[in-house]
Design a protein around this motif. Structure first.
Motif, short mmCIF file in Angstrom:
data_model
loop_
_atom_site.label_atom_id
_atom_site.label_comp_id
_atom_site.label_asym_id
_atom_site.label_seq_id
_atom_site.Cartn_x
_atom_site.Cartn_y
_atom_site.Cartn_z
N LEU A 113 -10.44 2.05 8.44
CA LEU A 113 -9.01 1.90 8.71
C LEU A 113 -8.45 3.09 9.48
O LEU A 113 -7.55 2.95 10.31
CB LEU A 113 -8.24 1.72 7.39
N LEU A 114 -8.98 4.28 9.22
CA LEU A 114 -8.50 5.47 9.94
C LEU A 114 -8.88 5.43 11.41
O LEU A 114 -8.22 6.06 12.24
CB LEU A 114 -9.07 6.73 9.28
N LYS A 115 -9.92 4.68 11.73
CA LYS A 115 -10.34 4.55 13.13
C LYS A 115 -9.48 3.57 13.90
O LYS A 115 -9.50 3.54 15.13
CB LYS A 115 -11.81 4.11 13.20
N LYS A 116 -8.76 2.71 13.18
CA LYS A 116 -7.96 1.66 13.85
C LYS A 116 -6.67 2.22 14.43
O LYS A 116 -6.00 3.02 13.80
CB LYS A 116 -7.64 0.52 12.87
N CYS A 140 -0.93 1.55 10.12
CA CYS A 140 0.34 2.26 10.06
C CYS A 140 0.10 3.76 9.81
O CYS A 140 -0.76 4.13 9.00
CB CYS A 140 1.18 1.65 8.92
N GLU A 141 0.84 4.62 10.52
CA GLU A 141 0.64 6.07 10.42
C GLU A 141 0.87 6.57 8.99
O GLU A 141 0.17 7.45 8.50
CB GLU A 141 1.57 6.80 11.40
N ILE A 198 0.83 -1.21 0.00
CA ILE A 198 0.00 0.00 0.00
C ILE A 198 0.86 1.25 0.00
O ILE A 198 0.55 2.25 -0.67
CB ILE A 198 -0.95 -0.01 1.21
N LEU A 199 1.97 1.22 0.72
CA LEU A 199 2.84 2.40 0.80
C LEU A 199 3.45 2.76 -0.56
O LEU A 199 3.89 3.90 -0.76
CB LEU A 199 3.96 2.15 1.82
N GLN A 200 3.50 1.80 -1.48
CA GLN A 200 4.04 2.08 -2.81
C GLN A 200 3.01 2.74 -3.72
O GLN A 200 3.36 3.26 -4.78
CB GLN A 200 4.53 0.78 -3.48
N MET A 201 1.73 2.71 -3.31
CA MET A 201 0.65 3.23 -4.14
C MET A 201 0.60 4.76 -4.06
O MET A 201 0.46 5.32 -2.97
CB MET A 201 -0.70 2.67 -3.69
N GLU A 202 0.71 5.40 -5.20
CA GLU A 202 0.60 6.86 -5.22
C GLU A 202 -0.85 7.31 -5.29
O GLU A 202 -1.26 8.25 -4.63
CB GLU A 202 1.40 7.42 -6.40
N ASN A 203 -1.63 6.60 -6.12
CA ASN A 203 -3.05 6.93 -6.30
C ASN A 203 -3.86 5.64 -6.25
O ASN A 203 -3.31 4.55 -6.48
CB ASN A 203 -3.27 7.63 -7.64
#
Length: 898
Positions: A895-898, A872-873, A843-848
Motif C-alpha cells: 500500500l505504501l508503494k501505491k 491516501c497520504e 482505517i483513519l479511525q484506527m489508532e492501533n
C-alpha cells in the motif's frame, strides 16, 4: 356416576378413584370425559397471592383428574399431557396392569418430540416386556442416549438398540462424558463392531443431527484412531460426508482423506466431483484443506491435471487473497493452459483479485471487464406501483380482514380500520354471514397468550362489530354468541394471572402495557365510535402507499372533508397523518391546498410541505404544528413554538440526535466493549393534546412493537432506531432470539422507507454492518448498495462510525470484511469508489492494529487497484507505523508503494 366422581374429587379420596374407574364400562368412562374436562379447567385456574401463585386445585385433586383423564379419554382428547401421566409413576403402573389404553404405545413413541425425561430406557424395556409398548427404534435410541449405564445390562441393548442410538440419538448425547470412554472399551472388548461403528460415525454427517451431536460422532471417529486400511475401506462414507452441512464433519473427513491420498486405492476421480462445492464454501478452513488435498493429487501426476484445473477454478469464487493466491500458483504449476481450463477460469474473471491476475496471464484475457456506473435518481415515495388497494365494499372488507389479522404490523392494519369505518353500516341479511369466519378468527387470535397489540386492537374491533351485527341479524349470526362465550371463558382464566391485560370487552377498557400503544388505542377507540354512530368520515392517518406513506394530495383532500363538515379530527390522528406524509414532491399538494383549504388547515399544510418556512397564522392546535415542524425539519428549533406547553420535552426527542460512544472497558466487564447511547428519561403526564411522539418516547421499557413504529415516524425514525440500539445493539456478541428478531424487523423496515439516513440512521446502519447475524448484515449491504446508487449515502459519516466501533474492537473485523467480499465489492464503478471512501475513513479511525486488520487492508489494496487510485497520504502515515507488525508488513509495504 358423575355424582360419585364429584364426591371423590371434592373429598380428595385419591385411593378410591382407581377402584371406581375399574367398575365402569367403556361407554361409561367415555361419558365422564366432559365432566373430567370441566373439573380439569377448574383446578388449573391460577390463583394469585401477594408473594406467589398456585393452581386452584389441590395436589390430590390434580392426581384424581390425571388418573381419570388417562383412563377415560382417547388419545385425541388426552392430547400430549405427558406430565399428567408421569406425575406419579407408581400409580400409572397400577393403572397399566389392569387397563392399559390402546393408544398408550403410540403416546409413548410420540413423546420423543418433547425430549421428555419423565421415564427412562429401563421403563421402556419393562413396558415392552409386559406388552404395553411396541417401542420404535427412535424411542429406544433416544432414551438409550441418556443412559450409558444400561448398555451392558440387557443382551438386546448392545445387539440392536445401540445401533438405534447411532441413527436416532438424543440431543443430550454429547453432554454425557461417559459415552466415549465406554464405547472405546466396548470396541476393544469386541462387544461393539469397530467397523460398523466407524461407519455409523461417518453416516452421522448427513443425518440432519444438530451441530453438537454431529460433532460428537466426529470426535468418536477420531478417538478410535482408524488405520489407513480402515479409511480406504470407508471411502464411500467419507466421500458422502463431504456434502454435510456441518463444517467440522467436512474438515474431519478431509484430514483422513489426506492420509490416504497417495494410496493407489484413493478414488481421485470421485473426489473431483466434490471439489466445486468444497472450494466455494464460505468456511475458509474447508477451502484451505481442500486445496491442500488437491495439490497432493496433482503431485501424483497420474491424474488428468486438466480436469482438476477446471475444478480448481471454483476457488476464485472466494475473494480471499490467500486462497486465490494458492489456487493460482497450483494452476500455474500443474495445469496446462488448455481451452477448457481457460474457459473455466474466465467464468470467474471478474472475481479474480487484481494482484492475482498477473499470475494467471496465460489463462485469462488481459483485458478485464470494465464496470459501468450505476447511478439512479432518488426513488419517489409515491408511485403507482406502491399504491395500496382498499376494499371496495362490505364483501371485500370481510375477505380482507383475515389478511389484516395475519399481518397486523403492516399497512393492512390501517386499511382494515378505514374499511370498518366506511362499510360498517353496509351489511345486509345475505352478506352479513361473511362476518362469522372473520369473527371466529379474531376470537381465536385474541385468545392466545402472546398477541401483538395491533392485533389486540383490530381483533377487539372486529369482535365488538360482530356482536353489534348479531343484534341486528340474530337469526343469521346465532353462532357468534357461542364463539364469544368460549373466548370470554378462556380469558377469565388468564385474568387470574398477575399483570394480565384485558383484551376482550369494550375497547375503551382493554388493557395496554406501554405508553406507546396508548396513542394507537385512542385512535382505535375513535374508529369504534365512528362505527357505532355511523360516521363515515375517514381517518386522516390511513396509509395510501406502501409501506407507510400518505400522498400529500390525499391528506389535503381529507382535511377538506373535515373542514367542510366542520368536524374536529382526533388530535392523534392528525399528528400520525402529518408524520406519515410523503414530503419528497409536494408541489401539486401545495397548489391543491391553495384552492381547497383555508384557515389553520391551509397554514398547517403550507408549513408542513415547505411553502412557508416558518409557522404563520393562528396556532389553535399546538400539537399539530409541533408535529409538522418535527416531521419536516427535526433539527430546526422554531421559536414560534416556545411557550406552547411542550418545552419540558427533552430536545433529543425532537431533533433525533443522541449522544453515543463506543466504550472500551479494558476487558474487565462482561461486555468488554459496549455501545452506549444516552436516552433521556421521560414520563407521560396527564394533560390535553399530547404529542403522538410523547407516547412513544415515554419510559424506556422494551416492547416487541418498537420496529412497527417505523411506520408511524417514517420521516423521522431516529427515536425508534435509538431505542433499538439501546436495547438490542449495545453488545456485538448478543445472540438472544428476541433481540435478533427486533433488529431484523427494524432493518427490514428501514430498507423499505427509501429515504436518506439521519444521524441515528447512520449509527444504526454502521452498527448492523458488524452484526453477528448474516441475514441482518446482508440487508444492511442492500441498503448501502441502494443508497449509493441513489447518491444519498455519506460514506464519510458511515465509515467514521464503523471505525469508531472497530478501533476498540467492538465487533470482529471479519464480519465487515466478509460483508464487503460477498456483497459490496466490485458491484459497479461508482460503488467501488464509494467503497474506497468508506474503507479509507474506517482505517483513519484506527489508532492501533486490530485483529484481522490485514484482511481489511488487502481489500483496500484491491479496491485501490480497481479504481486505479493511490493510497491516501494520511493512511500512509499509519501504514508506516503498522508495517513494523510482522503480519501487516507485506500488505503495508504494498500500500505504501501505491
Amino acid at each position: 356416576m358423575k355424582e360419585r366422581l364429584y364426591e371423590i374429587f371434592n373429598e380428595e379420596k385419591t385411593h378410591e378413584i382407581i377402584p371406581f374407574l375399574k367398575q365402569l364400562t367403556a361407554e361409561e368412562r367415555k361419558a365422564l370425559v366432559p365432566t373430567i374436562k370441566k373439573l380439569d379447567r377448574e383446578i388449573s385456574r391460577i390463583v394469585m397471592t401477594k408473594k406467589s401463585y398456585h393452581t386452584a386445585g389441590s395436589a390430590e385433586q390434580h392426581s384424581i383428574i390425571d388418573i381419570a383423564s388417562f383412563v377415560c379419554m382417547d388419545q385425541k382428547n388426552f392430547g400430549k399431557k405427558y406430565w399428567n401421566v408421569f406425575r406419579d409413576v407408581n400409580r400409572t403402573e397400577q393403572i397399566l396392569e389392569w387397563g392399559c389404553p390402546s393408544w398408550f404405545s403410540d403416546f409413548i413413541n410420540e413423546s420423543v418430540e418433547t425430549e421428555l425425561l419423565a421415564f427412562n430406557y429401563r421403563d421402556i424395556l419393562g413396558w415392552t416386556e409386559k406388552g404395553y409398548v411396541q417401542p420404535s427404534p427412535r424411542l429406544l435410541g433416544h432414551h438409550l442416549s441418556n443412559y450409558p449405564s444400561e448398555l451392558e445390562k440387557h443382551p438386546e441393548t448392545l445387539q440392536t438398540h445401540f445401533w438405534y442410538l447411532c441413527e436416532y440419538p438424543s440431543r443430550s448425547l454429547p453432554f454425557y462424558k461417559e459415552w466415549l470412554p465406554l464405547i472405546q472399551k466396548l470396541v476393544r472388548e469386541q462387544k461393539v463392531s469397530r467397523k460398523r461403528f466407524l461407519k455409523e460415525c461417518l453416516l452421522a454427517s448427513n443425518r440432519n443431527f444438530n451441530k453438537n451431536v454431529t460433532n460428537w460422532f466426529m470426535d468418536a471417529f477420531v478417538a478410535l484412531k482408524p488405520a489407513d486400511e480402515e479409511i480406504i475401506e470407508l471411502q464411500d462414507e467419507l466421500l458422502a460426508g463431504l456434502t454435510s452441512v456441518q463444517s467440522k464433519a467436512i474438515n474431519t473427513i478431509l484430514i483422513y482423506l489426506k492420509k490416504i491420498v497417495h494410496d493407489p486405492a484413493f478414488r481421485s476421480d470421485e473426489f473431483t466431483h466434490y471439489l466445486p462445492n468444497l472450494l466455494s464454501s464460505e468456511i475458509k478452513t474447508i477451502v484451505v484443506s481442500t486445496l491442500g488435498l488437491t495439490e497432493k493429487i496433482l503431485q501424483k501426476k497420474k491424474f488428468d491435471q486438466e480436469i482438476l484445473g477446471v475444478a480448481l477454478s471454483t476457488a476464485f469464487v472466494n475473494k480471499d487473497d490467500g486462497i486465490q493466491s494458492k489456487a493460482a500458483k497450483m494452476i500455474l504449476k500443474y495445469v496446462p493452459a488448455s481451452e477448457d481450463v481457460k474457459e473455466a477460469i474466465s467464468l470467474y474473471s471478474d472475481n479474480i483479485l487484481t494482484n492475482i491476475r498477473p499470475l494467471l496471464a496465460k489463462y485469462i484475457e488481459e483485458k478485464q471487464h470494465k464496470l459501468e456506473d450505476i447511478a439512479i435518481e432518488k426513488p419517489a415515495l409515491i408511485k403507482v406501483e406502491n399504491k395500496v388497494k382498499e376494499p371496495g365494499n362490505f364483501e371485500d372488507l370481510m375477505f380482507f380482514l383475515p389478511l389484516a389479522i395475519e399481518n397486523p404490523e403492516t399497512c393492512h392494519y390501517d386499511i382494515a380500520l378505514a374499511g370498518l369505518i366506511r362499510f360498517s353500516e353496509d351489511a345486509d341479511a345475505e352478506s352479513v354471514q361473511l362476518i362469522e369466519p372473520v369473527f371466529q378468527k379474531a376470537c381465536k387470535t385474541i385468545a392466545k397468550w402472546e398477541v401483538p397489540y395491533f392485533n389486540v386492537l383490530l381483533c377487539n374491533l372486529i369482535i365488538n362489530y360482530g356482536l353489534n351485527l348479531q343484534k341486528r341479524f340474530p337469526a343469521q349470526l346465532k353462532n357468534l354468541g357461542k364463539i364469544y362465550q368460549k373466548t370470554t371463558e378462556e380469558e377469565a382464566v388468564r385474568e387470574t394471572y398477575l399483570n394480565y391485560h384485558k383484551k376482550i370487552g369494550p375497547i375503551e377498557k382493554i388493557g395496554v402495557e406501554n405508553p406507546a400503544m396508548k396513542g394507537c388505542k385512542e385512535i382505535a377507540v375513535t374508529v369504534y365510535r365512528k362505527m357505532q354512530s355511523g360516521d363515515t368520515t375517514p381517518l386522516l392517518s390511513t396509509v395510501t402507499h406502501a409501506p407507510c406513506w400518505i400522498a400529500p394530495e390525499t391528506l389535503v383532500e381529507r382535511f377538506e372533508i373535515y373542514q367542510n363538515k366542520q368536524i374536529e379530527p382526533n388530535h392523534l390522528d392528525v399528528q400520525l397523518a402529518l408524520q406519515r406524509c410523503a414530503l419528497d414532491d409536494p408541489s401539486e399538494a401545495i397548489q391543491l391546498a391553495e384552492k381547497k383549504l383555508k384557515g389553520e388547515y391551509k397554514a398547517l399544510i403550507f408549513f408542513l410541505l415547505g411553502k412557508n418556512t416558518r409557522p404563520e397564522g393562528n396556532i389553535e392546535h399546538p400539537a399539530w404544528w409541533i408535529t409538522a415542524g418535527i416531521t419536516r425539519s427535526p433539527e430546526t428549533d422554531f421559536k414560534e413554538f416556545n411557550g406552547l406547553g411542550y418545552d419540558h420535552i427533552p430536545k433529543e426527542f425532537f431533533s433525533g440526535i443522541y449522544q453515543w460512544k463506543t466504550i472500551d472497558s479494558k476487558k474487565n466487564s462482561y461486555y468488554p466493549v459496549e455501545l452506549s447511547i444516552t436516552i433521556p428519561k421521560y414520563h407521560l403526564e396527564k394533560g390535553k393534546d399530547k404529542l403522538f411522539l410523547e407516547y412513544f418516547v415515554a419510559e424506556q421499557k422494551s416492547f416487541p412493537e418498537v420496529p412497527v413504529f417505523m411506520w408511524s415516524f417514517p420521516n423521522t425514525p431516529a427515536n425508534v432506531l435509538a431505542k433499538i440500539i439501546k436495547t438490542c445493539l449495545f453488545y456485538s456478541g448478543i445472540a438472544e432470539v428476541y433481540e435478533r428478531s427486533m433488529v431484523l424487523k427494524t432493518i427490514q423496515a428501514l430498507y423499505q422507507i427509501k429515504k436518506p439516513l439521519d444521524e441515528m440512521g447512520y449509527l444504526f446502519l454502521a452498527t448492523v454492518f458488524l452484526d453477528s447475524d448474516k441475514t441482518i448484515r446482508g440487508i444492511a449491504a442492500e441498503i448501502w448498495l441502494e443508497h449509493v446508487s441513489h447518491q444519498m449515502m455519506d460514506n464519510t459519516i458511515l465509515g467514521t462510525i464503523i471505525g469508531q466501533h472497530e478501533n476498540p474492537e467492538w465487533a470482529p473485523v471479519k464480519r465487515l470484511t466478509d460483508l464487503i467480499q460477498h456483497h459490496i465489492l466490485n458491484v459497479s464503478k461508482n460503488h467501488n469508489l464509494a467503497l474506497e471512501e468508506l474503507i479509507s475513513t474506517i482505517i483513519l479511525q484506527m489508532e492501533n492494529p486490530v485483529t484481522n486488520l490485514k484482511r481489511l487492508l488487502e481489500i483496500y489494496h484491491e479496491v485501490l487497484a480497481l479504481n486505479q487510485s493511490k493510497t491516501c497520504e494520511k493512511i500512509k502515515e499509519k501504514l508506516s507505523n503498522w508495517k513494523e507488525n510482522s503480519s501487516l508488513k507485506k500488505i503495508c509495504t504494498l500500500l505504501l508503494k501505491k
